[in-house]
Motif scaffolding. Structure first.
Motif, PDB file in Angstrom:
ATOM      1  N   THR A   1      48.131  -9.172 -13.990  1.00  0.00           N
ATOM      2  CA  THR A   1      48.865 -10.386 -13.633  1.00  0.00           C
ATOM      3  C   THR A   1      49.626 -10.159 -12.328  1.00  0.00           C
ATOM      4  O   THR A   1      49.659 -11.037 -11.449  1.00  0.00           O
ATOM      5  CB  THR A   1      49.837 -10.784 -14.751  1.00  0.00           C
ATOM      6  OG1 THR A   1      49.095 -11.102 -15.938  1.00  0.00           O
ATOM      7  CG2 THR A   1      50.674 -11.994 -14.347  1.00  0.00           C
TER       8      THR A   1
ATOM      9  N   HIS B   1      48.798 -12.123  -8.428  1.00  0.00           N
ATOM     10  CA  HIS B   1      49.742 -12.892  -7.622  1.00  0.00           C
ATOM     11  C   HIS B   1      49.459 -12.757  -6.118  1.00  0.00           C
ATOM     12  O   HIS B   1      49.948 -13.571  -5.333  1.00  0.00           O
ATOM     13  CB  HIS B   1      51.184 -12.481  -7.936  1.00  0.00           C
ATOM     14  CG  HIS B   1      51.794 -13.305  -9.032  1.00  0.00           C
ATOM     15  ND1 HIS B   1      52.259 -14.585  -8.832  1.00  0.00           N
ATOM     16  CD2 HIS B   1      51.993 -13.030 -10.342  1.00  0.00           C
ATOM     17  CE1 HIS B   1      52.732 -15.069  -9.962  1.00  0.00           C
ATOM     18  NE2 HIS B   1      52.568 -14.160 -10.901  1.00  0.00           N
TER      19      HIS B   1
ATOM     20  N   LYS C   1      47.083 -15.977  -5.467  1.00  0.00           N
ATOM     21  CA  LYS C   1      47.291 -17.224  -6.211  1.00  0.00           C
ATOM     22  C   LYS C   1      47.109 -18.475  -5.349  1.00  0.00           C
ATOM     23  O   LYS C   1      46.595 -19.497  -5.827  1.00  0.00           O
ATOM     24  CB  LYS C   1      48.670 -17.222  -6.865  1.00  0.00           C
ATOM     25  CG  LYS C   1      49.840 -17.039  -5.909  1.00  0.00           C
ATOM     26  CD  LYS C   1      51.123 -16.828  -6.676  1.00  0.00           C
ATOM     27  CE  LYS C   1      52.278 -16.512  -5.718  1.00  0.00           C
ATOM     28  NZ  LYS C   1      53.517 -16.190  -6.463  1.00  0.00           N
TER      29      LYS C   1
ATOM     30  N   ALA D   1      48.359 -15.342 -13.294  1.00  0.00           N
ATOM     31  CA  ALA D   1      49.369 -15.524 -12.248  1.00  0.00           C
ATOM     32  C   ALA D   1      49.583 -17.011 -11.978  1.00  0.00           C
ATOM     33  O   ALA D   1      50.726 -17.476 -11.856  1.00  0.00           O
ATOM     34  CB  ALA D   1      48.937 -14.804 -10.968  1.00  0.00           C
ATOM     35  N   ARG D   2      48.503 -17.758 -11.896  1.00  0.00           N
ATOM     36  CA  ARG D   2      48.627 -19.200 -11.697  1.00  0.00           C
ATOM     37  C   ARG D   2      49.179 -19.882 -12.941  1.00  0.00           C
ATOM     38  O   ARG D   2      49.963 -20.835 -12.842  1.00  0.00           O
ATOM     39  CB  ARG D   2      47.263 -19.802 -11.350  1.00  0.00           C
ATOM     40  CG  ARG D   2      46.757 -19.461  -9.948  1.00  0.00           C
ATOM     41  CD  ARG D   2      45.472 -20.227  -9.660  1.00  0.00           C
ATOM     42  NE  ARG D   2      45.735 -21.661  -9.736  1.00  0.00           N
ATOM     43  CZ  ARG D   2      44.776 -22.582  -9.979  1.00  0.00           C
ATOM     44  NH1 ARG D   2      43.526 -22.190 -10.180  1.00  0.00           N
ATOM     45  NH2 ARG D   2      45.083 -23.852 -10.029  1.00  0.00           N
TER      46      ARG D   2
ATOM     47  N   GLU E   1      56.294 -19.143 -11.900  1.00  0.00           N
ATOM     48  CA  GLU E   1      57.628 -18.554 -11.764  1.00  0.00           C
ATOM     49  C   GLU E   1      58.116 -17.902 -13.054  1.00  0.00           C
ATOM     50  O   GLU E   1      59.080 -17.137 -13.037  1.00  0.00           O
ATOM     51  CB  GLU E   1      58.636 -19.621 -11.315  1.00  0.00           C
ATOM     52  CG  GLU E   1      58.369 -20.193  -9.928  1.00  0.00           C
ATOM     53  CD  GLU E   1      58.389 -19.117  -8.862  1.00  0.00           C
ATOM     54  OE1 GLU E   1      59.273 -18.244  -8.912  1.00  0.00           O
ATOM     55  OE2 GLU E   1      57.513 -19.153  -7.963  1.00  0.00           O
TER      56      GLU E   1
ATOM     57  N   THR F   1      56.429 -15.767 -14.681  1.00  0.00           N
ATOM     58  CA  THR F   1      55.695 -14.517 -14.815  1.00  0.00           C
ATOM     59  C   THR F   1      56.549 -13.362 -15.350  1.00  0.00           C
ATOM     60  O   THR F   1      56.104 -12.641 -16.257  1.00  0.00           O
ATOM     61  CB  THR F   1      55.061 -14.119 -13.466  1.00  0.00           C
ATOM     62  OG1 THR F   1      53.995 -15.031 -13.176  1.00  0.00           O
ATOM     63  CG2 THR F   1      54.496 -12.706 -13.507  1.00  0.00           C
TER      64      THR F   1
ATOM     65  N   ILE G   1      56.931 -11.632  -6.911  1.00  0.00           N
ATOM     66  CA  ILE G   1      55.622 -12.258  -7.091  1.00  0.00           C
ATOM     67  C   ILE G   1      55.159 -13.032  -5.869  1.00  0.00           C
ATOM     68  O   ILE G   1      53.986 -13.421  -5.795  1.00  0.00           O
ATOM     69  CB  ILE G   1      55.616 -13.181  -8.329  1.00  0.00           C
ATOM     70  CG1 ILE G   1      56.654 -14.303  -8.175  1.00  0.00           C
ATOM     71  CG2 ILE G   1      55.828 -12.388  -9.607  1.00  0.00           C
ATOM     72  CD1 ILE G   1      56.593 -15.333  -9.292  1.00  0.00           C
ATOM     73  N   ASP G   2      56.045 -13.253  -4.900  1.00  0.00           N
ATOM     74  CA  ASP G   2      55.677 -13.969  -3.685  1.00  0.00           C
ATOM     75  C   ASP G   2      55.421 -13.030  -2.501  1.00  0.00           C
ATOM     76  O   ASP G   2      55.240 -13.494  -1.376  1.00  0.00           O
ATOM     77  CB  ASP G   2      56.770 -14.978  -3.320  1.00  0.00           C
ATOM     78  CG  ASP G   2      56.913 -16.078  -4.358  1.00  0.00           C
ATOM     79  OD1 ASP G   2      55.866 -16.571  -4.825  1.00  0.00           O
ATOM     80  OD2 ASP G   2      58.048 -16.421  -4.720  1.00  0.00           O
TER      81      ASP G   2
ATOM     82  N   CYS H   1      53.219  -6.656  -4.641  1.00  0.00           N
ATOM     83  CA  CYS H   1      52.346  -6.771  -5.812  1.00  0.00           C
ATOM     84  C   CYS H   1      51.250  -5.709  -5.799  1.00  0.00           C
ATOM     85  O   CYS H   1      50.944  -5.102  -6.833  1.00  0.00           O
ATOM     86  CB  CYS H   1      51.735  -8.160  -5.875  1.00  0.00           C
ATOM     87  SG  CYS H   1      52.901  -9.474  -6.273  1.00  0.00           S
TER      88      CYS H   1
END
Length: 321
Positions: free
Chosen positions: A210, A214, A217, A229-230, A234, A236, A291-292, A297
C-alpha cells in the motif's frame, strides 16, 4: 542529445531502479533488457518473496529439528525466489505493457520502451519458470504440488488491479506462498504454524505494498488502475496500523504454535522477540510515512527487506539457543 537531456528510455535504464546498479553498469549489454524484465536491477522484490520462505524453513527447523537438507531449502528457495520473481515480473510486464506506457514511473520498462518484444519476453519468462521448476522438484511431493499451485496466483495477480481495489491481497497471496512451500519441504506437510505465517505475511504485504502504491496513485487514477492506496486515500495510516497489528499477532501465533513442543522458554521468547521487533520497525515506518511523497514511499517500501529479516534472525537465534 546533451547528457542532461537523456531520458531513462533513451539510455535503456529503468526510472525507479537504483542509480548505478550492477545491471546498468556491469552486466553484458545484450542481457540488460532481460535482467530488467526480471527486476534484477531492483532486488527488493526478490527479498520480499524470499523472506517468507526463510520464516517457513526456520520455524519448521525449530519445531522438528535442524537437518542438513534445510541448507538446501534455504539456498534453493533463494534461487527459486529470484527466478520466479523474474518470471512473475516478466509476465506482469507482458500483461501491463499498455498501462506501463502511460505511467511515468513505468514507461521506461523494457517492453513499452522497445528494448524487447513481447515474444522475446515470453521466451525469457518460460526459461526462468523452467529453471525454478527444476529446483522445486528437489523439495518433495507436498512442496512440489504447492509450488505448482502457486502459478494460479502468479497468473491472476497482474489482472487484479483491473477488477478490484484490493490487488495487494492477491500480491500477498502470491508473495507469501513460500512460507507454505518451505515448511512443507522440511516437514512433508502443511501445518497450522505455516498457515499462520502465511496469513501474517499477507498482512505485511498489504502494509508495504500500500505504501508502494502511493507512488503511482495519480497516474493510476488517470488510466483506471485500482489499488489500496487509491481506496484508502488520506485514511491510509489508519489501515496501515491495522495491517501492522495483524502482522504481529498472526506471526506471533505462528511462532507459538510452531514451538509448542519446545522445552525452552528462552528459545520461544527469542523467536517472538524477532516478530515484535518487526512490529517496531513497521511503527518506525509509520512515523516517517508521507503518502504524498513518492521518494519517501519508495524508501520505506525498500526498508521492508530489513524489517522482514528481523523475525528470521529471531528464529536463527532460537535455533542456536
Amino acid at each position: 542529445m546533451a547528457e542532461t537531456d537523456k531520458t531513462p528510455e533513451a539510455e535503456g535504464t529503468v526510472s525507479d531502479a537504483v542509480a548505478g546498479n550492477w545491471v546498468d553498469t556491469q552486466a553484458p549489454e545484450w542481457t540488460r533488457p532481460y535482467l530488467r524484465l526480471s527486476r534484477a536491477d531492483r532486488p527488493i522484490g526478490t527479498w520480499l518473496l524470499y523472506i517468507p520462505c526463510l520464516w517457513g524453513v526456520l520455524l519448521a527447523a525449530n519445531a522438528t529439528g535442524w537437518t542438513r537438507f534445510d541448507l538446501w531449502i534455504i539456498l534453493g528457495c533463494g534461487l527459486g525466489a529470484w527466478l520466479m520473481r523474474g518470471a512473475g515480473c516478466t509476465w506482469n510486464d507482458i500483461t501491463d505493457r499498455d498501462f506501463d506506457g502511460q505511467v511515468e514511473r513505468t514507461k521506461s520498462r523494457p517492453i513499452p520502451s522497445g528494448q524487447v518484444t513481447v515474444k522475446q519476453a515470453a521466451a525469457w519468462m518460460a526459461i526462468q519458470a523452467a529453471l525454478a521448476f527444476i529446483i522445486l522438484l528437489t523439495f518433495g511431493k507436498t512442496a512440489i504440488l504447492l509450488g505448482i499451485a502457486s502459478l494460479v496466483l502468479v497468473v491472476i495477480y497482474p489482472f487484479a488491479k483491473r477488477f478490484t481495489f484490493w490487488p495487494q491481497v492477491f500480491l500477498g497471496l502470491a508473495f507469501n506462498w513460500g512460507a507454505l512451500v518451505a515448511w512443507a519441504a522440511h516437514t512433508g506437510e502443511i501445518g497450522v504454524p505455516s498457515l499462520l505465517l502465511y496469513a501474517g505475511g499477507i498482512a505485511w504485504t498489504l502494509f508495504y505494498d500500500t505504501i508502494y502504491a502511493h507512488q503511482d496513485k495519480d497516474d493510476d487514477a488517470l488510466v483506471g488502475i485500482k489499488s489500496t492506496a487509491r481506496l484508502f486515500g488520506e485514511e491510509t495510516p489508519k489501515f496501515l496500523r491495522l495491517f501492522q497489528m495483524a502482522t504481529v499477532l498472526l506471526l506471533t501465533a505462528g511462532v507459538v504454535m510452531g514451538l509448542l513442543s519446545s522445552d525452552s522458554i528462552v528459545r520461544t521468547l527469542a523467536a517472538i522477540a524477532g516478530v515484535w521487533a518487526l512490529g517496531w520497525h513497521m511503527a518506525w515506518q509509520m512515523v516517517r510515512l508521507d503518502i504524498d511523497n513518492p521518494d519517501v514511499c519508495l524508501k520505506l517500501f525498500r526498508a521492508n527487506r530489513d524489517a522482514g529479516l528481523i523475525p528470521a534472525v529471531g528464529l536463527v537465534l532460537a535455533l542456536l539457543l
